[in-house]
Motif scaffolding. Structure first.
Motif, short mmCIF file in Angstrom:
data_model
loop_
_atom_site.label_atom_id
_atom_site.label_comp_id
_atom_site.label_asym_id
_atom_site.label_seq_id
_atom_site.Cartn_x
_atom_site.Cartn_y
_atom_site.Cartn_z
N THR A 60 -20.45 -3.16 -3.80
CA THR A 60 -20.50 -4.59 -4.13
C THR A 60 -19.72 -4.89 -5.39
OG1 THR A 60 -22.53 -4.38 -5.43
CG2 THR A 60 -22.78 -4.82 -3.07
N ALA A 61 -19.21 -3.86 -6.07
CA ALA A 61 -18.48 -4.04 -7.32
C ALA A 61 -17.21 -3.20 -7.30
CB ALA A 61 -19.35 -3.67 -8.52
N VAL A 62 -16.24 -3.63 -8.13
CA VAL A 62 -14.96 -2.92 -8.18
C VAL A 62 -14.48 -2.86 -9.62
CG1 VAL A 62 -13.72 -5.08 -7.66
CG2 VAL A 62 -12.57 -2.88 -7.32
N ILE A 63 -13.87 -1.73 -9.98
CA ILE A 63 -13.32 -1.53 -11.32
C ILE A 63 -11.86 -1.11 -11.20
CG2 ILE A 63 -14.07 0.90 -11.46
CD1 ILE A 63 -14.61 0.39 -14.47
N VAL B 207 -19.33 -14.32 -7.94
CA VAL B 207 -18.71 -13.13 -8.51
C VAL B 207 -18.94 -13.13 -10.02
CG1 VAL B 207 -16.60 -11.76 -8.73
CG2 VAL B 207 -16.90 -13.27 -6.74
N THR B 208 -19.50 -12.05 -10.52
CA THR B 208 -19.61 -11.88 -11.97
C THR B 208 -18.26 -11.42 -12.50
OG1 THR B 208 -21.96 -11.32 -11.87
CG2 THR B 208 -20.75 -10.60 -13.82
N VAL B 209 -17.69 -12.22 -13.41
CA VAL B 209 -16.32 -11.99 -13.87
C VAL B 209 -16.24 -11.68 -15.36
CG1 VAL B 209 -15.37 -13.47 -12.06
CG2 VAL B 209 -15.94 -14.48 -14.28
N ARG C 34 -20.12 -15.92 -14.57
CA ARG C 34 -20.24 -15.84 -13.11
C ARG C 34 -19.66 -17.11 -12.50
NH1 ARG C 34 -25.63 -13.24 -10.45
NH2 ARG C 34 -25.63 -14.22 -8.40
N ILE C 35 -18.97 -16.96 -11.38
CA ILE C 35 -18.31 -18.09 -10.74
C ILE C 35 -18.68 -18.10 -9.26
CG2 ILE C 35 -16.14 -17.04 -9.97
CD1 ILE C 35 -16.34 -20.23 -12.08
N GLY C 36 -18.67 -19.29 -8.64
CA GLY C 36 -19.00 -19.40 -7.23
C GLY C 36 -17.78 -19.73 -6.39
N ILE C 37 -17.78 -19.25 -5.15
CA ILE C 37 -16.73 -19.56 -4.17
C ILE C 37 -17.40 -20.15 -2.94
CG2 ILE C 37 -14.94 -18.64 -2.66
CD1 ILE C 37 -14.09 -18.48 -5.53
N LEU C 38 -16.96 -21.35 -2.54
CA LEU C 38 -17.49 -22.02 -1.36
C LEU C 38 -16.37 -22.22 -0.36
CD1 LEU C 38 -19.79 -23.48 0.15
CD2 LEU C 38 -19.13 -25.57 -1.07
N LEU C 39 -16.54 -21.70 0.84
CA LEU C 39 -15.55 -21.82 1.91
C LEU C 39 -16.12 -22.68 3.02
CD1 LEU C 39 -12.94 -20.92 3.46
CD2 LEU C 39 -14.32 -19.02 4.36
N ASP C 40 -15.40 -23.73 3.39
CA ASP C 40 -15.73 -24.54 4.58
C ASP C 40 -14.57 -24.36 5.55
OD1 ASP C 40 -16.15 -26.52 6.52
OD2 ASP C 40 -17.23 -27.79 5.09
N TYR C 41 -14.76 -23.51 6.53
CA TYR C 41 -13.67 -23.12 7.42
C TYR C 41 -13.13 -24.32 8.19
CZ TYR C 41 -11.05 -20.25 10.77
OH TYR C 41 -10.05 -19.69 11.54
N GLU D 244 -13.74 -5.16 -14.47
CA GLU D 244 -14.47 -5.03 -13.23
C GLU D 244 -15.03 -6.36 -12.74
OE1 GLU D 244 -18.89 -3.57 -14.38
OE2 GLU D 244 -17.29 -2.29 -15.20
N LEU D 245 -15.33 -6.42 -11.44
CA LEU D 245 -15.93 -7.58 -10.80
C LEU D 245 -17.16 -7.11 -10.02
CD1 LEU D 245 -12.74 -9.20 -9.21
CD2 LEU D 245 -13.85 -9.90 -11.34
N LEU D 246 -18.18 -7.98 -9.98
CA LEU D 246 -19.39 -7.69 -9.21
C LEU D 246 -19.64 -8.86 -8.26
CD1 LEU D 246 -21.99 -6.11 -8.60
CD2 LEU D 246 -23.06 -7.30 -10.54
N THR D 247 -19.73 -8.57 -6.96
CA THR D 247 -19.90 -9.62 -5.96
C THR D 247 -21.38 -9.83 -5.65
OG1 THR D 247 -19.75 -8.11 -4.07
CG2 THR D 247 -17.68 -9.00 -4.94
N HIS D 248 -21.72 -11.07 -5.27
CA HIS D 248 -23.08 -11.43 -4.89
C HIS D 248 -22.98 -12.26 -3.61
CE1 HIS D 248 -24.12 -10.41 -9.10
NE2 HIS D 248 -23.01 -11.08 -9.39
N SER D 249 -23.36 -11.68 -2.48
CA SER D 249 -23.24 -12.39 -1.20
C SER D 249 -24.62 -12.55 -0.56
CB SER D 249 -22.30 -11.64 -0.26
OG SER D 249 -22.81 -10.35 0.05
N GLY D 250 -24.64 -13.19 0.61
CA GLY D 250 -25.91 -13.48 1.26
C GLY D 250 -26.67 -14.61 0.59
N LEU D 251 -25.95 -15.48 -0.14
CA LEU D 251 -26.58 -16.54 -0.93
C LEU D 251 -26.61 -17.86 -0.16
CD1 LEU D 251 -24.78 -15.90 -4.35
CD2 LEU D 251 -26.96 -14.95 -3.55
N GLU D 252 -27.60 -18.67 -0.47
CA GLU D 252 -27.65 -20.03 0.05
C GLU D 252 -26.66 -20.90 -0.71
OE1 GLU D 252 -29.36 -21.34 2.47
OE2 GLU D 252 -30.89 -19.84 2.94
N GLU D 253 -26.06 -21.83 -0.03
CA GLU D 253 -25.19 -22.80 -0.69
C GLU D 253 -26.03 -23.63 -1.66
OE1 GLU D 253 -22.73 -26.82 0.52
OE2 GLU D 253 -22.91 -25.20 1.98
#
Length: 218
Positions: free
Chosen positions: A60-63, A102-104, A160-167, A204-213
């Motif tokens: 869930t994280a990358v360095i 994503v924790t930035v 921490r920042i949020g990303i919202l995608l509406d396909y 590094e970045l840490l992702t947080h998924s499975g979240l409610e909008e």
């Protein structure tokens, strides 16, 4: 060295010098199943990760490591990014609204967004018409696609920042997670399956998924 310094500069500088973008204010392979609903849950796909990127915290994280693995020592597969420090999420998206964070705070240079699952592994995210990202470099935010960028003001450097995608609506939005506010929106026409996409050249970045909008978006 995993990435030639000159090549890495070219990728990063491409995102800082091109003047225009249509923006609105306001593997394992990617899994064979595709996500069309909400609550997208993903991990980072180690088979796409460039040799300078190490995954941790159960992927869930990358360095970023300047002296990464020798590319010849990394298993060769067609899904791996060969020239740029990029990694994809391991879930495909073919529709719906999806939100992740994503924790930035531990990076000074990165890109976050989405890309077509079959995007060329010889490109960097943001430099082609198959990827749409928000980036941070030299203490400034920007939005980027097709190698064109536009500055994004009044973001600062949140932890921490949020990303919202509406396909279906063709929107990728950068979110203020504390204020539940949309900072910036990129408009696009998504025509094929997408994956969460990340570029990293520091820290590094840490992702947080499975979240409610978030509710009550502004």
């Amino acid at each position: 060295m995993a990435i030639p310094v000159k090549a890495a500069r070219l990728c990063r500088l491409a995102g800082r010098t091109v003047p225009s973008l249509s923006v609105t204010h306001r593997p394992r392979r990617c899994y064979l199943s595709t996500s069309t609903g909400n609550n997208l849950q993903f991990r980072l796909d180690e088979l796409t990760a460039h040799s300078s990127l190490d995954l941790f915290k159960k992927n869930t994280a990358v360095i970023y490591r300047m002296l990464g693995l020798d590319p010849t020592q990394v298993p060769s597969n067609p899904e791996r990014f060969r020239d740029w420090a990029v990694v994809f999420g391991d879930e495909k998206i073919s529709g719906g609204r999806h939100y992740w964070e994503v924790t930035v705070k531990k990076s000074q240079e990165f890109r976050l967004g989405v890309a077509e699952a079959l995007m060329s592994r010889e490109d960097c995210v943001g430099t082609n018409s198959s990827s749409w990202v928000f980036g941070y470099a030299q203490r400034k935010w920007f939005a980027m696609t097709s190698n064109k960028i536009v500055p994004v003001a009044l973001v600062g450097k949140p932890e921490r920042i949020g990303i919202l995608l509406d396909y279906e609506a063709g929107l990728l939005e950068l979110m203020d997670v504390e204020k539940h506010a949309i900072i910036y929106s990129i408009r696009a026409q998504f025509k094929t399956t997408l994956c969460p996409a990340f570029g990293l050249w520091d820290g590094e970045l840490l992702t947080h998924s499975g979240l409610e909008e978030p509710e009550g978006l502004k």
